[in-house]
Structure formats: C-alpha cells, structure tokens
Design a protein around this motif. Structure first.
Motif, PDB file in Angstrom:
ATOM      1  N   TYR A   1       6.447  12.229  -8.695  1.00 45.93           N
ATOM      2  CA  TYR A   1       5.366  11.863  -9.612  1.00 45.93           C
ATOM      3  C   TYR A   1       4.674  10.568  -9.185  1.00 45.93           C
ATOM      4  N   LYS A   2       5.440   9.642  -8.649  1.00 45.68           N
ATOM      5  CA  LYS A   2       4.828   8.400  -8.159  1.00 45.68           C
ATOM      6  C   LYS A   2       3.889   8.682  -6.989  1.00 45.68           C
ATOM      7  N   GLY A   3       4.269   9.617  -6.130  1.00 48.32           N
ATOM      8  CA  GLY A   3       3.410   9.972  -5.016  1.00 48.32           C
ATOM      9  C   GLY A   3       2.093  10.558  -5.487  1.00 48.32           C
ATOM     10  N   ILE A   4       2.160  11.462  -6.457  1.00 43.84           N
ATOM     11  CA  ILE A   4       0.937  12.060  -7.001  1.00 43.84           C
ATOM     12  C   ILE A   4       0.079  10.990  -7.668  1.00 43.84           C
ATOM     13  N   THR A   5       0.710  10.157  -8.496  1.00 39.88           N
ATOM     14  CA  THR A   5      -0.030   9.116  -9.208  1.00 39.88           C
ATOM     15  C   THR A   5      -0.719   8.167  -8.245  1.00 39.88           C
ATOM     16  N   ALA A   6      -0.007   7.773  -7.194  1.00 38.70           N
ATOM     17  CA  ALA A   6      -0.592   6.849  -6.215  1.00 38.70           C
ATOM     18  C   ALA A   6      -1.815   7.475  -5.551  1.00 38.70           C
TER      19      ALA A   6
ATOM     20  N   ASN B   1      -0.388   0.925  -3.922  1.00 37.58           N
ATOM     21  CA  ASN B   1      -1.503   1.191  -3.020  1.00 37.58           C
ATOM     22  C   ASN B   1      -2.040  -0.076  -2.360  1.00 37.58           C
ATOM     23  N   SER B   2      -1.739  -1.216  -2.931  1.00 34.71           N
ATOM     24  CA  SER B   2      -2.205  -2.468  -2.324  1.00 34.71           C
ATOM     25  C   SER B   2      -1.535  -2.727  -0.979  1.00 34.71           C
ATOM     26  N   ASP B   3      -0.447  -2.015  -0.714  1.00 34.59           N
ATOM     27  CA  ASP B   3       0.260  -2.162   0.561  1.00 34.59           C
ATOM     28  C   ASP B   3      -0.204  -1.154   1.620  1.00 34.59           C
TER      29      ASP B   3
ATOM     30  N   MET C   1      -1.195   4.763   7.034  1.00 35.36           N
ATOM     31  CA  MET C   1      -0.090   5.209   6.191  1.00 35.36           C
ATOM     32  C   MET C   1      -0.310   4.695   4.779  1.00 35.36           C
ATOM     33  N   THR C   2       0.124   5.483   3.793  1.00 32.87           N
ATOM     34  CA  THR C   2      -0.101   5.127   2.399  1.00 32.87           C
ATOM     35  C   THR C   2       1.210   5.061   1.615  1.00 32.87           C
ATOM     36  N   TYR C   3       1.127   4.378   0.479  1.00 35.88           N
ATOM     37  CA  TYR C   3       2.256   4.318  -0.446  1.00 35.88           C
ATOM     38  C   TYR C   3       2.602   5.715  -0.949  1.00 35.88           C
ATOM     39  N   ALA C   4       1.574   6.556  -1.182  1.00 35.95           N
ATOM     40  CA  ALA C   4       1.826   7.921  -1.641  1.00 35.95           C
ATOM     41  C   ALA C   4       2.694   8.678  -0.639  1.00 35.95           C
ATOM     42  N   GLU C   5       2.374   8.552   0.648  1.00 36.46           N
ATOM     43  CA  GLU C   5       3.181   9.238   1.655  1.00 36.46           C
ATOM     44  C   GLU C   5       4.618   8.758   1.626  1.00 36.46           C
ATOM     45  N   GLN C   6       4.816   7.460   1.499  1.00 40.71           N
ATOM     46  CA  GLN C   6       6.185   6.930   1.446  1.00 40.71           C
ATOM     47  C   GLN C   6       6.949   7.520   0.264  1.00 40.71           C
TER      48      GLN C   6
END
Length: 482
Positions: free
Chosen positions: A374-379, A234-236, A344-349
């Motif tokens: 799962y990474k998308g949900i967690t982010a 998420n820092s990106d 744009m977010t890391y979750a979307e990627q």
C-alpha cells in the motif's frame, strides 16, 4: 543552473565515442578540472540516457508501456545489435571524476562516483548479460584494448561490494559534496547513502533466485537502518529535473528536442491503458489522453484506447488515430514537475521490500507485505499528483498476497521510469505480456544483442562470452534468468 547544464553538454559531446577502442580511452585529457565540475556531467548523462530508453527506446516497448504506430520495428521484437558506446562513454566521464577525486583525496566524490558507476554497469549487464567490466576503460592506463567479458555473477558480486563501500565511505567523511554541481541531491550526503542502499536492494532482488545469500544480505541491511539508511518518502527519489531551456536540458518529447510528428509515433500500449481502466486508476488521466473521437471506432469504444504491439497497420487500429489515445499533454512539454529523469523511486523500494516480505525471505520492522504494498501505491499516486481516495479499497486492488498483483502494481508505478518493468517481467513472468501476431519471437525479449563492432574490435573476447552465456540472441537467458 543553466550554465551547469551547458557545461555538462560540452563535456558530454567531448566524451562521445565511435568504437570500442575509443570506449576504453578516457576522452578528457585535462587534469586540472576539479571533480565537482564533472559530477553534473556524469549525473546528467546517466539519468538522461536511462530515461530516454524508458520513453523512446526498446525498454519502453519491452516493458509494454509504449507501442510505436510508425517505424514500429522495435515493437516487432526482431531486434538487431544494440550499440553500447553511450553507456561506456558515460562511464568514461565518471572514471575521470573518480580519478581526479582520488588524486585530491576527495572521498565524497570518490564514493558518489562509485554509486554512479554501479548504476551504469548494472544497467549494461542487465541489458546484455556478460560484458566488459574489470578490464573496461583501461586502454589509456593499462593498454588493455581488448577487455574481457566478465561473467554476470562476478560483476554483480563486485557491484554489491562497491555499494557497501560507498555507503560506508559517505558515512565516515565530513567532506561536503558541492551543492551546485550535484544536480541529483544538492550535496545531501544522507540522500546519496539512501540511494546507494535502495539500489543495493534492487540488485539483490534481481539476483535472488540464483544467489542464496541475496536475502541474507538484504536482511543484514534491514536490521541496521542507521548503517544502511533507505528511502523514506518521495523526497528521496533519485531523479534529475529537466530545465526545458535548451534541447540539451529538455524532456525528449518537447519541441526543443523532437518534432511533434516524431513523438506522435509513440502511443500508450494496450496493456497499460486496459490495466489502468480495469482498476479505475486515477493515474490514467495523468498519463494518457482521451481519444479525439468516440464515434466511428471499430473495436474499442472506451474513452481511453491503447494500441496492441506487433499488429498490421497499427496507425489504423480502432479506426485510425482519432480513436487511439496519445500520451497526455505533459509528455509533449520540454519540462514539467511530473517529468524527471528518474533513476529510482521510493515506490519501487516499497514494492521490492513487499515482495521480499511476501516471499517470507526477510522481515521489515513494523511492516508487513501488505503495508509495504500500500505504501508503494500511495507513493506512486502522490508522485503523480493524485489522491488515493477509495482506489485501494477496490476488490481488485485490495492486497491479496499474490505475486501477480504485487508486480502489476509495481509495473504501473514504474510507468516510464526506466527499464524496470521489463526487467521484472523477465524475472517473474508478470504482468503476463503476450507479443502481437507479427512479433519475430513468441516471448518478450530477454536481452540486447551485442554491438556489431565487437566482432570487429574484440572478436576473441566476444566469442568467449557467447560460448559461455549462449547464442547472441534476444531470447538467450543471462545468468540470473536461467
């Protein structure tokens, strides 16, 4: 920082346009401005406009995040022509940023400007389909006052090439981006490259059903992470903060921008509230407020109640506003750490890659479709300040490998993060939204109608585009949706 935003406001106002002739005229005539001074302006105009659409514009209704209970014309989907002056006005400022950088040999700003350009042009063509592109913004330089409408597939091809070139340029320059005026990434060259490549993935997925090379290009990027770095956390995230100091740097729901009575028209949709309730989703309490009264309701006795769209008297739904949820308190603030103008977010990627892997179209080193899901949900959970707990252990959330489940979780993660929830629904049919009984059309709109001014200022080109693309209606499918 406040001074930066005030400068941005001044430049923003100077760039406003009233018709398409003006759109194609660079409104800033000073040639002594250094490129970095225009960077914050181009970024703020881009991010704020995109976020405003996601909260108070048509994409919020089309994406079924928001239902308006007063002045609800947008919810009825009988959309009229939509002006694009503000989008092209932003591109005009960005063009000056690029031109000044090119004159000075400042390759870092040329590359950043190209990324901003791609984002804005992609958004325009995603909203309208064919649009002025190759000849846009050239009235001053080349005397072109009636720019042609380029075909969407031609536009996308060039946008993707531009992102590749911007990434390469930033990888091969030691020139620094000014940390003060870069309100997105604080001068971090690598983060700009990550954004360019994440955006590249978004656009490739968008056209993947109509471009046989899309997943091949995606795999090329994934095979070389050193050359094509991507978001890692998420820092990106590509998001501009709101300061909440003046109306020009505040969230649209805050009292510096809008009256409370205006914001109260915007209620969470029944689709988003019911979905969050059904999944026991911890983001529900972050985004949605409980009803004021749990007695006296007429149809829905839940603590959280969303409003269906396109129904008679939506303000009286469920017994009136005391029995309808508002958005949570954060959406009435001028600034909040959870409120950012998000591009744009890391979750979307993560969800983009999860879908591509799930389809068997690409492989990602050390990842599966499930792990990316799962990474998308967690982010998204972490981005909203909540812990996963046992959320992902629930039967309805455990990865099942269906597109419906994946896109639904992506849609949740994209809550008020832009038009992407709407665009994904157009592309996949998920979530399976059904317009309300008073809707002017039986499906969610597919596009914006061209500005009415086009028929006055650019009629010949407008007619050519309509003849090629189809009737200028909200139900007409653009190239990558056909």
């Amino acid at each position: 920082m406040k001074a930066i935003y005030m400068l941005a406001l001044v430049l923003l106002l100077s760039a406003c346009t009233k018709n398409f002739d003006a759109i194609n005229t660079d409104p800033n005539t000073a040639t002594t401005i250094s490129p970095q001074y225009l960077l914050s302006t181009a970024l703020i105009k881009t991010a704020y406009a995109y976020q405003d659409d996601a909260f108070m514009g048509k994409p919020a209704e089309a994406g079924r995040y928001i239902t308006k209970v007063r002045n609800e014309g947008d919810d009825l989907f009988g959309w009229s022509a939509e002006n694009w002056d503000s989008y092209y006005g932003t591109l005009s400022v960005n063009k000056q940023l690029y031109d000044l950088a090119a004159e000075s040999g400042m390759k870092q700003y040329m590359a950043v400007s190209q990324i901003i350009r791609v984002f804005n042009f992609a958004y325009i063509t995603d909203l309208y389909g064919d649009c002025p592109y190759s000849e846009a913004l050239l009235s001053k330089d080349s005397g072109i006052v009636h720019p042609k409408y380029d075909q969407q597939e031609v536009i996308y091809t060039d946008l993707l090439k531009t992102l590749t070139a911007a990434n390469d340029s930033l990888a091969n320059t030691s020139l620094a981006i000014n940390t003060t005026y870069d309100v997105l990434y604080g001068g971090n060259n690598l983060k700009w490259r990550k954004f360019a490549n994440a955006l590249h993935l978004r656009l490739l997925l968008r056209i993947s059903s109509h471009d046989a090379t899309a997943f091949t290009a995606m795999q090329t990027m994934l095979n070389d992470p050193a050359k094509y770095p991507l978001f890692e956390s998420n820092s990106d995230n590509a998001a501009v903060k709101y300061l909440g100091v003046t109306s020009s740097d505040s969230w649209d729901g805050g009292n510096l921008v809008s009256e409370v009575t205006e914001v109260n028209k915007y209620k969470p949709s029944k689709e988003i509230v019911d979905t969050l309730l059904s999944l026991n989703d911890p983001r529900l309490a972050v985004w949605i407020a409980p009803v004021a009264s749990e007695t006296g309701y007429t149809v829905d006795g839940n603590t959280y109640v969303g409003v269906p769209n396109a129904i008679p008297s939506p303000y009286d739904y469920n017994g009136g506003e005391a029995h309808i949820s508002e958005l949570s308190a954060i959406f009435y603030q001028n600034a909040n750490d959870l409120l950012k103008a998000s591009l744009m977010t890391y979750a979307e990627q993560c969800f983009i890659l999860a879908e591509a892997v799930q389809r068997g179209a690409v492989t990602v080193s050390d990842e599966t479709a499930a792990s990316l899901y799962y990474k998308g949900i967690t982010a998204s959970l972490e981005q909203n300040g909540v812990k996963a707990g046992t959320y992902m252990e629930q039967p309805a959330v455990v990865y099942k490998g269906t597109l419906s489940q994946l896109i639904t979780q992506k849609w949740i993660a994209l809550f008020l993060k832009g038009a992407e929830g709407w665009f994904d629904h157009r592309r996949t049919g998920y979530p399976a939204f059904v317009p309300g009984p008073l809707s002017a059309i039986r499906n969610i709109p597919s596009r914006y109608i061209y500005p009415t001014t086009e028929q006055s200022y650019n009629l010949s080109q407008y007619k050519s585009a309509v003849a090629r693309q189809g009737a200028d209606q909200t139900t007409t499918l653009m190239w990558y949706l056909k």
